[in-house]
Design an enzyme around this catalytic site. Structure first.
Site, PDB file in Angstrom:
ATOM      1  N   GLU A 179       0.818  -1.216   0.000  1.00 47.96           N
ATOM      2  CA  GLU A 179       0.000   0.000   0.000  1.00 47.96           C
ATOM      3  C   GLU A 179       0.856   1.273   0.000  1.00 47.96           C
ATOM      4  O   GLU A 179       0.630   2.194   0.786  1.00 47.96           O
ATOM      5  CB  GLU A 179      -0.955  -0.004   1.195  1.00 47.96           C
ATOM      6  N   ASP A 224      -8.946  -8.585   3.848  1.00 44.61           N
ATOM      7  CA  ASP A 224      -8.716  -7.491   4.796  1.00 44.61           C
ATOM      8  C   ASP A 224      -9.862  -7.359   5.795  1.00 44.61           C
ATOM      9  O   ASP A 224     -10.700  -6.467   5.641  1.00 44.61           O
ATOM     10  CB  ASP A 224      -8.556  -6.174   4.003  1.00 44.61           C
ATOM     11  N   GLU A 262     -12.963  -1.849  11.724  1.00 45.45           N
ATOM     12  CA  GLU A 262     -12.841  -1.064  10.489  1.00 45.45           C
ATOM     13  C   GLU A 262     -13.932  -1.392   9.474  1.00 45.45           C
ATOM     14  O   GLU A 262     -14.584  -0.497   8.940  1.00 45.45           O
ATOM     15  CB  GLU A 262     -11.463  -1.311   9.881  1.00 45.45           C
TER      16      GLU A 262
HETATM   17  C1  GCU Z   1      -6.260  -1.824   5.602  1.00 43.15           C
HETATM   18  C2  GCU Z   1      -6.605  -0.519   6.222  1.00 43.15           C
HETATM   19  C3  GCU Z   1      -5.460   0.426   6.227  1.00 43.15           C
HETATM   20  C4  GCU Z   1      -4.234  -0.233   6.828  1.00 43.15           C
HETATM   21  C5  GCU Z   1      -3.986  -1.572   6.169  1.00 43.15           C
HETATM   22  C6  GCU Z   1      -2.912  -2.378   6.869  1.00 43.15           C
HETATM   23  O1  GCU Z   1      -6.064  -1.683   4.235  1.00 43.15           O
HETATM   24  O2  GCU Z   1      -7.683   0.041   5.542  1.00 43.15           O
HETATM   25  O3  GCU Z   1      -5.825   1.574   6.957  1.00 43.15           O
HETATM   26  O4  GCU Z   1      -3.148   0.588   6.719  1.00 43.15           O
HETATM   27  O5  GCU Z   1      -5.122  -2.358   6.174  1.00 43.15           O
HETATM   28  O6  GCU Z   1      -3.290  -3.285   7.601  1.00 43.15           O
HETATM   29  O7  GCU Z   1      -1.740  -2.112   6.710  1.00 43.15           O
END
Ligand code: GCU
Length: 878
Positions: free
Chosen positions: A307, A386, A414
């Site tokens: 990410e 997730d 979340e």
């Molecule tokens: C999810 C979440 C993010 C977080 C990511 C992670 O995608 O939405 O906010 O950073 O998980 O676990 O690294």
């Protein structure tokens, strides 16, 4: 002393009434008075044999808790152990060795680092003795908390009980940023950080560590996995040392998330290549610096190549290369690296039928199995996507055989209602932990894998393993916003300690400690919590299709197609011909990542469990399920049933009025009322969408036909203007109305329903940034007014009218007859700059189709529809 006794008496008196104000900050450590006579034999003298800071905390905690619960004074002191009179009529707390038991101490344990404690209660010739022995000071503290818990829950103290922790790592990961915000935080700002620094007052951090410790959690990573890049500067390290000091008495180790670019960003080196000797040296020197400040530092958590975070792939290096450099720096000090398995490509090609984000864990890690150092642990999210309301367990747990593993669970809700909906996640976690992956055709449930037992080290010993909870405790008094959400944190600790503890026992203990021992209270709360996962799953995304929330926004309300046709790979492929990802051998092949027997089970539509059907298969809407219903009909029915079940929480809860304190009663009532309404938003969005997609009508005629519903855009109006809502399924009829007149606007309708008492629900949109006002009138006479002042989670994003902000207010018991005029008045919330606003109000056509023009208005008193329902139900469900 007299004063103390009097205060205790007063406390007992108040408990008798069952109602005193509480803000939830005590959580399950309320130490409310219990039936003291039952525990008359518990000695009032507490002798602590060791003198460590943790053992002293245990002694003080015992004295505090027992004095409060048993309404008599308990004293504690540190003294060496002596046989004879000095050791009778006392509670003795010490190591196994100091209590004369050499068989159970740390040195003799077959699993070093695993905490264990024993409690022995003996009565001899009129004298009583309670021994609490532990394999480490922390374990003694856990023993002390356990004794307090047994008494708090009104249980008989067992004559002999030994408890052993399942695994060495039992941590929470907080996702706090140095600026004081919390990623996915729904309960106020951080109590660790503010404006780039650690807070001066760390009382709450210490209180939090006490809570964690009371359920056996022994580590807390305080900062976001998306770590601030300058986190490891020397200035910051000195500040973190103060957090470690606050944690220390509770045996909770501080850990930090680090960004792998630190050698470059903080150290000024030209690269962060893990195999560059200067980088290796930098990490070593940095870790040594940390341990001079924090001698009991726990270790690092690493999010890399994920990410947008940079990682070893930039230099063609592997996760093992990167993790081992950190691990070798930490090893001499006893620290560990939690390297996250959450590595995937978020720019996948959705047109490619073979592309599949779920495959990423196995594809990215298996080839490095056996290459990680012994103090590296791969931290694996429970499912391959997730934290959805339901996913299969990650196949990575069975694919790694020579690598340490920990499971990452998410207490922060979340994707599961963001602490505005009640969902008891331990039900889901237990289902995950009990899942038998059948590796090598053996019984290999996930819990045993992460305990390190299923695939032992070459020397036959268990691997290092553990349990991690992503948690978002915030500055709000009650830690997680929803008083019921605390049962998730509690349950996490309990399952991490012992994944075999029955759910019914976990929830019952939590309820007793949090809400009291009244059987009426316990029965209602236990039952609601125990069913809440299935209820939430039922009105969001059942059959394994994913939660169906807005994944591009804040993951709270429905936003069905946000998951489709983008690079994030959370697709469910809802097409004309059917729905679901084909992950079979003919599809993406994900099912084949499981050991053969499970792969075969998931691969076949006949044997695939129906609660995971759409995760593995692309299925026609009219496919018959085992119940005989078509898939689409089952989806309609499940949504109606589950939304109704969520609506039932309110009347159930109302039976407890006066049996629990009023402050928490009112807060839960508000939250349950919100959930009841929002469950209907979910139900309608998903059912409408399925109807539109499948073109198959609901055999019961409910979907798309809402008797008693009056759409705002069809009502007579003064000033309100229709707007399209995006996505369309998140507003009834795809439309809402907004008001841009300073003086307010009105909607009215003439009643055609038979005369009677009705509950009138107003479905409107409540944006964080403003407070609009509403008034409901019948024949010009006001029957209720309220403010749209809710603080729904998505504060940080641009607010829209959609499934995230849709909410309802129900006016109970309104007398209506045919011909009556029902009117709703809405007054928008204007910015201070009224001149400009009123100018624009004169030309109201300026509003955009689906977003609000926020420069001049905070909130435009938006309305979706009015629902009339029979008097009785908390909020009308047609
Ligand atoms: C999810 C979440 C993010 C977080 C990511 C992670 O995608 O939405 O906010 O950073 O998980 O676990 O690294």
């Amino acid at each position: 002393m007299r004063l103390f006794v009097r205060l205790s008496a007063l406390a007992i008196l108040l408990t008798g009434c069952g109602v005193w104000a509480e803000d939830g900050s005590a959580a399950w450590l309320r130490y409310a008075p219990v039936e003291a006579a039952k525990y008359e034999g518990v000695p009032s003298r507490i002798v602590v044999l060791g003198n460590s800071v943790v053992e002293r905390a245990a002694g003080a905690e015992l004295a505090k808790g027992l004095s409060a619960m048993l309404a008599r004074p308990f004293t504690w002191s540190v003294q060496p152990f002596q046989f004879g009179a000095a050791s009778t009529n006392a509670i003795l707390l010490g190591s196994y060795r100091s209590l004369g038991d050499h068989t159970m101490d740390e040195a003799s344990s077959s699993m070093p680092g695993t905490d264990r404690y024993s409690i022995r209660f003996s009565r001899q010739r009129g004298s009583h003795r309670v021994l609490i022995a532990g394999s480490s000071p922390q374990a003694e503290l856990y023993g002390a908390f356990h004794l307090l818990e047994e008494i708090g829950a009104d249980r008989v103290i067992p004559e002999h009980e030994t408890q052993v922790a399942s695994a060495a790592i039992r941590w929470t990961d907080e996702w706090d940023n140095l600026d004081g915000t919390i990623e996915r935080g729904y309960a106020g700002p951080s109590f660790f950080f503010k404006d780039g620094h650690v807070l001066q007052d760390l009382t709450r951090a210490s209180d939090y560590a006490r809570l964690l410790s009371s359920v056996g959690i022994n580590g807390c990573n305080v900062n976001n996995v998306n770590a601030d890049l300058d986190l490891l500067s020397s200035e910051h390290l000195r500040e973190y040392a103060r957090i470690a000091d606050a944690f220390r008495p509770w045996g909770v180790k501080l850990a930090l998330s680090v960004d792998l670019t630190a050698p470059q960003i903080v150290g000024g080196l030209p690269s962060f290549d893990p195999l560059d000797p200067t980088v290796v040296a930098w990490w070593k020197q940095k870790v040594d610096e940390i341990y001079t400040l924090i001698p009991d530092f726990g270790g690092f958590t690493v999010k890399a190549d994920s990410e947008g975070r940079l990682g070893p792939s930039k230099y063609g290096r592997s996760p093992a290369d990167a993790a081992n450099v950190l691990a070798r720096a930490l090893a001499p000090h006893g620290g560990v690296v939690l390297y996250r398995g959450f590595v995937y490509n978020n720019h996948l090609d959705w047109r490619d039928p073979k592309a599949d984000r779920a495959r990423a864990g196995v594809d990215n890690f298996v080839r490095f199995d056996g290459q990680f150092d012994s103090n590296v642990v791969i931290q694996i999210k429970e499912g391959p996507i997730d934290f959805q309301a339901r996913e299969p367990v990650s196949p990575l747990f069975a694919a790694l055989r020579q690598t340490n593993m920990a499971i990452e669970l998410q207490t922060s809700q979340e994707y599961t209602g963001q602490q505005r909906h009640m969902i008891w996640l331990p039900s889901m976690w237990k289902w995950v932990l009990d899942t038998d992956l059948q590796a090598d055709n053996r019984h290999t449930p996930v819990k045993q894998i992460v305990e390190g037992r299923s695939f032992p080290r070459p020397d036959g010993k268990s691997r290092l393993g553990g349990f991690i909870s992503v948690t978002n405790a915030g500055a709000e008094a009650n830690w997680l916003h929803h008083p019921m959400a605390m049962a998730n944190l509690y349950g996490f600790g309990k399952l991490a300690w012992n994944p075999d503890e029955p759910l019914s026992s976990i929830i019952d203990t939590w309820t007793r400690l949090t809400w009291g021992n009244d059987p009426r209270v316990d029965q209602v709360i236990d039952a609601l919590q125990l069913h809440s996962w299935q209820v939430y799953e039922g009105y969001t995304g059942p059959n394994g299709m994913g939660t169906l929330t807005n994944i591009l926004g804040y993951h709270f309300g429905p936003g069905i197609e946000s998951a489709e046709r983008n690079g994030w790979g959370q697709w469910f492929r809802g097409e004309k011909d059917g729905i679901g990802m084909d992950r079979t051998a003919a599809g993406t092949g994900f099912a084949q990542q499981y050991p053969p027997s499970l792969a075969a089970k998931y691969d076949s539509i006949e044997s695939c469990p129906e609660n995971l059907l759409l995760f593995f298969h692309h299925v026609p809407y009219d496919h018959r399920l085992r119940s005989g219903k078509t898939l689409v009909q089952s989806i309609y029915d499940t949504h109606y049933l589950s939304a109704r079940a969520a609506g039932e929480y309110v009347p159930q809860w109302m039976t407890l009025k006066g049996l629990v304190d009023d402050d928490r009663y009112q807060l839960v009532l508000r939250l349950f009322t919100f959930q009841a309404g929002h469950a209907i938003v979910w139900r309608d969005a998903i059912d409408d969408w399925f109807y539109w997609r499948s073109q198959i009508a609901d055999v019961h005629g409910r979907v798309g036909n809402h008797s008693g519903r009056i759409e705002a855009e069809t009502m007579a109006t003064e000033g309100y203007q229709p707007v399209e809502v995006t996505p369309w399924e998140t507003a009834s009829g795809g439309k809402a109305v907004v008001c841009r007149l300073n003086s307010g606007c009105s909607l009215s309708a003439v009643i055609t329903q038979p005369a009677g008492r009705y509950n009138v629900a107003v479905q409107y949109f409540d944006l964080w940034r403003g407070i609009s006002n509403y008034q409901l009138l019948v024949n010009g006479k006001g029957v209720s007014r309220w403010a749209g002042d809710d603080t729904l989670p998505p504060a940080q994003f641009d607010p829209h009218l959609d499934g995230q902000t849709s909410t309802r207010f129900t006016v109970q018991d309104v007398w209506l007859k045919p011909g009556d005029t029902l009117m709703l008045k809405g007054t928008p919330d204007l910015r201070d700059d009224l001149n400009r606003s009123s100018k624009e109000a004169a030309s109201p056509g300026a509003i955009e189709a689906h977003t609000l023009e926020q420069r001049d208005y905070r909130e435009l008193a938006p309305v979706d529809y009015i629902q009339l329902g029979p008097n009785g139900a908390m909020t009308p469900q047609e």
